[in-house]
Each structure stands twice: as structure tokens, then as C-alpha cells.
Design a protein around this motif. Structure first.
Motif, mmCIF file in Angstrom:
data_model
loop_
_atom_site.group_PDB
_atom_site.id
_atom_site.type_symbol
_atom_site.label_atom_id
_atom_site.label_comp_id
_atom_site.label_asym_id
_atom_site.label_seq_id
_atom_site.Cartn_x
_atom_site.Cartn_y
_atom_site.Cartn_z
ATOM 1 N N CYS A 185 43.222 48.937 35.745
ATOM 2 C CA CYS A 185 43.098 47.456 35.935
ATOM 3 C C CYS A 185 43.497 46.952 37.259
ATOM 4 O O CYS A 185 44.167 47.852 37.983
ATOM 5 C CB CYS A 185 44.224 46.795 35.301
ATOM 6 S SG CYS A 185 44.008 47.165 33.341
ATOM 7 N N GLY A 186 43.091 46.202 38.052
ATOM 8 C CA GLY A 186 43.350 45.614 39.184
ATOM 9 C C GLY A 186 43.423 46.634 40.379
ATOM 10 O O GLY A 186 42.229 46.993 40.596
ATOM 11 N N SER A 187 44.337 46.408 41.101
ATOM 12 C CA SER A 187 44.116 47.078 42.271
ATOM 13 C C SER A 187 44.039 48.723 42.018
ATOM 14 O O SER A 187 43.410 49.452 42.714
ATOM 15 C CB SER A 187 45.465 46.988 43.201
ATOM 16 O OG SER A 187 45.836 46.092 43.508
ATOM 17 N N SER A 233 47.706 54.130 37.030
ATOM 18 C CA SER A 233 48.716 53.084 36.652
ATOM 19 C C SER A 233 49.725 53.231 37.549
ATOM 20 O O SER A 233 50.528 54.161 37.364
ATOM 21 C CB SER A 233 48.931 52.848 35.279
ATOM 22 O OG SER A 233 49.886 51.844 34.901
ATOM 23 N N GLN A 234 50.330 52.137 38.440
ATOM 24 C CA GLN A 234 51.467 52.228 39.088
ATOM 25 C C GLN A 234 52.564 52.212 37.756
ATOM 26 O O GLN A 234 53.504 53.121 37.901
ATOM 27 C CB GLN A 234 51.693 51.070 39.753
ATOM 28 C CG GLN A 234 52.827 50.710 40.679
ATOM 29 C CD GLN A 234 54.356 50.588 39.961
ATOM 30 O OE1 GLN A 234 55.361 51.439 40.267
ATOM 31 N NE2 GLN A 234 54.210 49.351 39.276
ATOM 32 N N SER A 235 52.733 51.158 36.997
ATOM 33 C CA SER A 235 53.811 51.030 36.169
ATOM 34 C C SER A 235 53.739 51.812 35.102
ATOM 35 O O SER A 235 54.687 52.372 34.322
ATOM 36 C CB SER A 235 53.687 49.654 35.525
ATOM 37 O OG SER A 235 52.342 49.314 34.940
ATOM 38 N N THR A 287 50.620 49.080 31.612
ATOM 39 C CA THR A 287 49.885 48.128 31.289
ATOM 40 C C THR A 287 48.911 48.354 30.101
ATOM 41 O O THR A 287 48.508 49.402 29.793
ATOM 42 C CB THR A 287 48.586 48.396 32.466
ATOM 43 O OG1 THR A 287 49.485 48.157 33.873
ATOM 44 C CG2 THR A 287 47.767 47.414 32.692
ATOM 45 N N VAL A 327 55.284 42.211 43.488
ATOM 46 C CA VAL A 327 54.387 41.874 42.690
ATOM 47 C C VAL A 327 52.952 42.534 43.126
ATOM 48 O O VAL A 327 52.197 43.356 42.409
ATOM 49 C CB VAL A 327 54.148 40.616 42.006
ATOM 50 C CG1 VAL A 327 52.819 40.370 41.185
ATOM 51 C CG2 VAL A 327 55.208 40.121 41.049
ATOM 52 N N THR A 371 50.748 44.828 44.733
ATOM 53 C CA THR A 371 51.040 46.281 45.160
ATOM 54 C C THR A 371 50.436 46.708 46.551
ATOM 55 O O THR A 371 49.479 46.283 46.830
ATOM 56 C CB THR A 371 50.293 47.176 44.216
ATOM 57 O OG1 THR A 371 50.476 48.651 44.415
ATOM 58 C CG2 THR A 371 48.844 47.114 44.136
ATOM 59 N N LYS A 377 44.420 40.914 47.241
ATOM 60 C CA LYS A 377 45.383 40.665 47.987
ATOM 61 C C LYS A 377 45.578 39.151 48.392
ATOM 62 O O LYS A 377 46.252 38.475 48.360
ATOM 63 C CB LYS A 377 45.747 41.607 49.240
ATOM 64 C CG LYS A 377 46.050 42.989 48.738
ATOM 65 C CD LYS A 377 47.338 43.434 48.705
ATOM 66 C CE LYS A 377 47.816 43.434 47.480
ATOM 67 N NZ LYS A 377 47.294 44.196 46.376
ATOM 68 N N GLU A 409 45.776 36.582 45.477
ATOM 69 C CA GLU A 409 47.049 36.635 44.471
ATOM 70 C C GLU A 409 48.213 36.162 45.277
ATOM 71 O O GLU A 409 49.082 35.690 44.679
ATOM 72 C CB GLU A 409 47.388 37.909 44.038
ATOM 73 C CG GLU A 409 47.576 39.037 44.904
ATOM 74 C CD GLU A 409 47.759 40.378 44.281
ATOM 75 O OE1 GLU A 409 48.327 40.602 42.937
ATOM 76 O OE2 GLU A 409 47.626 41.479 44.672
HETATM 77 C C1 F6R Z 1 47.617 43.811 42.427
HETATM 78 C C2 F6R Z 1 48.386 44.361 41.385
HETATM 79 C C3 F6R Z 1 47.727 44.545 39.909
HETATM 80 C C4 F6R Z 1 47.885 46.062 39.294
HETATM 81 C C5 F6R Z 1 47.382 45.931 37.832
HETATM 82 C C6 F6R Z 1 47.742 47.264 37.423
HETATM 83 O O1 F6R Z 1 48.452 43.654 43.636
HETATM 84 O O2 F6R Z 1 49.460 44.963 41.493
HETATM 85 O O3 F6R Z 1 46.401 44.371 40.121
HETATM 86 O O4 F6R Z 1 47.300 46.836 40.276
HETATM 87 O O5 F6R Z 1 47.982 44.937 37.315
HETATM 88 O O6 F6R Z 1 48.950 47.567 37.268
HETATM 89 P P1 F6R Z 1 49.437 49.151 37.041
HETATM 90 O O7 F6R Z 1 48.897 49.967 38.210
HETATM 91 O O8 F6R Z 1 50.719 48.851 36.813
HETATM 92 O O9 F6R Z 1 48.756 49.531 35.675
#
Ligand code: F6R
Length: 362
Positions: free
Chosen positions: A54-56, A101-103, A106, A152, A154, A239, A242
Motif C-alpha cells: 500500500c501507499g509508498s 510494509s514498513q510497519s 497494514t 507519518v 515515510t 509526499k 500528504e
Molecule cells: C506515505 C506512507 C504510507 C505507507 C502505507 C503503507 O508516506 O507512509 O503511504 O507507505 O500506509 O504502510 P506500511 O509500509 O507500514 O505497510
């Protein structure tokens, strides 16, 4: 702890050379890439790759697709997790699902991962948070070593995900015998230059700050690019919207004339990312098209491409690097730009309205 920086975002932007280096070093040993997660034999047997995020993280997937396709014979698809999970996709045998995924929390990405597992597809997580749900449930994990990301929006996790994807693509190519030893060694040497080149770009940040002050009041923006540059434009655009609340759209440069070009009028700002040599002339001609309709052009290209200044009103150069890795450099000025626009407008950069760091709702 912001260590003297005004915001976490700026601090994290500056941490990128170090955390990208750490992520590279975590798998690189004596000129080889060591993955504990996937064996060479597994890499040889895979035919289809699904990259889901998702997203970035999805934008990383878009860039990764170009790199994987360039280096290997793998068939690659990039999917938004929130769409993928509700489709009735026929998943190929011998496929690998890469969840970025960073977190690692998601909701849609996690659901997509579970769906893949149910359907018997092997899964690999590219995850930053150790012990997170995606890290625990994926069959294999490649940890990015970005460290805790507070902002928030990334930046550093994104950059680590990108290099993780390059390393994965390189190892796939090697394991499958699809790259010569020379080219592999060349790419290892090139990937190792990313941290110092990011550092160089950061040294020049005042120029971006100055430019940001000129565009701080814009209401709309476009980002255009082709190939990897399109993926980077998507990220630059996200970027900007947001954290700076500027309405912004990213388009594949060749797609402009199929509709969006009607929105270009006197003074519309178009950010053009043009690092891919094979596509350089094509994108320049798209820039000329919008310029003739009054667009103000920001050109982002590599040192040496000085004729960019014949068309762009403001040009930013990034150091030379193998085309496959140029995205890692091109994204840095775009991060700085949105940061300075947001600061210039007096917004809460680290905590933009309506957004959460980890999206655990569907
Ligand atoms: C944008 C941003 C979001 C995340 C997205 C996925 O700056 O941070 O678009 O990239 O919500 O999040 P993760 O990587 O945690 O799954």
C-alpha cells in the motif's frame, strides 16, 4: 528524540545514508548477497512474482518491478493490497508473493499475505518492524534496517525498501544464471555508492529549500516520468499531497496527452523526473508539450544532462549512477521539496491531518 532537527521527517531524511548502508550490509558479504530467506534453488523455480503493498511501499513495488524485469526472466505484477485481496486472481503455481510494509501491520497487506498463504503461494515480507504481524506470518522475511520511523510520511523506510528490492532482484538474477559475473560485480559496486550519493544530495538541500519557497503557494502539481522515473514521480506526488496538502497527480509521461494535458494552463507546475537514459528524449518531448501550454517546469535529472536547462525553468541534478538505482537518488530532492513546502506553510510536518502511521483499518 529529534537530535537537533526541527522535525522527525528531516531527521529521518538525513538518516538515509546510514540506514541504506546498514540494509545493504546486512546481506552483502565479500561481493556476494547472502539471503537466509530464499535458497538459490527456490529462486530458480519461481516463475511469477506478485509484489503487494500500500501507499509508498506500493511505489517501491513499482520501481522493483522494472528492476526485476530488467535483470531476470521473472514475470512480475505489482498489486495494491486493498485491491488484490478482493479480486479473483488466478495465482500461478511456482509463484512468490512479496509483501512490502514498513510497519508490518497494514491491515490490507496482512490480509493479502494471508490470502496468498491460503492459496499455497510462497510469501516473502520486506518489513521494517521486527516481530510485526507480517514479519511473523510471512514464510520468509527480509528486514530493512531503517530503525524506528516516527514521521507519518515515510522516507528512510522507503529508501531501505528500495535497496532491499534491488538486492533481491540481483540475487534472483544470479541464482538463475541470468546475469554475467561482471555485470553482477558492477551492480554490487554501484549499489555501494548509493549512501554517499544520497549524502551529496543532502549537502545541497538549501537549493531545494529556495525552490520550495517559490512554489509554496501552488494549488496543483503534476509529476511526470517514464519507467522507474514514473514510480519515483508517484512517490514525490504522494509526499507533496500528504504533508503539504497540494493537490498533485503523477502520470506516466506518455499518458498525459490522453486526458490530463487539458488541465495544464499558464503557470501549472510540472515536476519531471528524467533519469532513465533510454527514455530521456521521450520525456523531454512531453516536457516541451506542456511547456508550450504554459507549464512551469521543474526538471530532475542526472549530472551531464545539461540540455535539461533548455526546457526546464528549474533543474536539479543527481549524481551519476546505474540507471536501475537512480530512483534511490531522485527521490531525495522530492522528499526535501515536500518537506520544505510543508514547513513553509506552517503545517505539522510529522503528523499530517487525517493520517496515521500504521493503517490497521481496512
Ligand atoms: C506515505 C506512507 C504510507 C505507507 C502505507 C503503507 O508516506 O507512509 O503511504 O507507505 O500506509 O504502510 P506500511 O509500509 O507500514 O505497510
Amino acid at each position: 528524540e529529534k537530535s537537533g532537527y526541527e522535525h522527525f521527517m528531516l531527521k529521518e531524511i538525513h538518516e538515509q545514508p546510514k540506514v541504506v548502508r546498514d540494509t545493504i550490509n546486512s546481506v552483502l558479504k565479500d561481493g556476494n548477497i547472502n539471503f537466509e530467506s530464499l535458497t538459490d534453488e527456490e529462486m530458480q523455480n519461481i516463475q511469477q512474482v506478485y509484489i503487494i503493498a500500500c501507499g509508498s511501499a506500493y511505489h517501491v513495488g513499482m520501481a522493483a518491478q522494472y528492476v526485476l524485469e530488467k535483470l531476470t526472466s521473472l514475470s512480475v505484477r505489482v498489486e495494491l493490497a486493498s485491491e488484490f485481496r478482493y479480486r479473483e486472481m488466478q495465482l500461478a503455481k511456482n509463484s512468490l508473493a512479496i509483501i512490502i510494509s514498513q510497519s508490518g501491520e497494514t491491515a490490507d497487506s496482512l490480509a493479502a499475505l494471508r490470502l496468498c498463504k491460503e492459496k499455497g503461494v510462497k510469501t516473502l515480507g520486506i518489513v521494517n518492524v521486527v516481530g510485526s504481524s507480517i514479519a511473523r506470518e510471512a514464510d520468509n522475511v527480509f528486514y530493512t534496517l531503517a530503525g524506528p520511523e516516527i514521521s507519518v510520511a515515510t522516507t528512510k523506510a522507503y529508501s531501505c525498501q528500495l535497496v532491499a528490492a534491488y538486492l533481491l532482484a540481483m540475487q534472483f538474477a544470479k541464482a538463475r544464471g541470468e546475469i554475467t559475473e561482471e555485470r553482477f560485480a558492477e551492480l554490487i559496486a554501484e549499489i555501494n555508492t548509493i549512501p554517499e550519493k544520497i549524502e551529496k544530495i543532502l549537502e545541497d538541500k538549501e537549493r531545494l529549500q529556495w525552490f520550495a519557497s517559490k512554489v509554496v503557494n501552488i494549488k496543483d502539481a503534476f509529476f511526470i516520468g517514464r519507467g522507474i522515473d514514473y514510480a519515483i514521480g508517484m512517490e514525490g506526488s504522494l509526499k507533496l499531497k500528504e504533508i503539504s496538502y497540494v493537490h498533485s497527480e503523477a502520470y506516466a509521461a506518455g499518458e498525459l496527452k490522453h486526458g490530463p494535458i487539458s488541465l495544464i494552463e499558464d503557470g501549472t507546475v510540472v515536476f519531471s523526473v528524467v533519469t532513465q537514459s533510454a527514455l530521456y528524449e521521450k520525456t523531454i518531448s512531453n516536457m516541451v508539450e506542456v511547456k508550450s501550454r504554459g507549464a512551469k517546469l521543474f526538471g530532475l535529472t542526472t549530472y551531464g544532462n545539461y540540455n535539461m536547462e533548455d526546457v526546464a525553468d528549474f533543474t536539479v541534478y543527481i549524481p551519476k549512477i546505474d540507471n536501475l538505482f537512480a530512483g534511490s537518488l531522485a527521490v531525495i530532492p522530492l522528499q526535501l521539496l515536500s518537506y520544505y513546502v510543508s514547513v513553509g506553510k506552517g503545517f505539522d510536518v510529522d503528523k499530517p491531518r487525517n493520517l496515521a502511521k500504521s493503517v490497521t483499518v481496512e
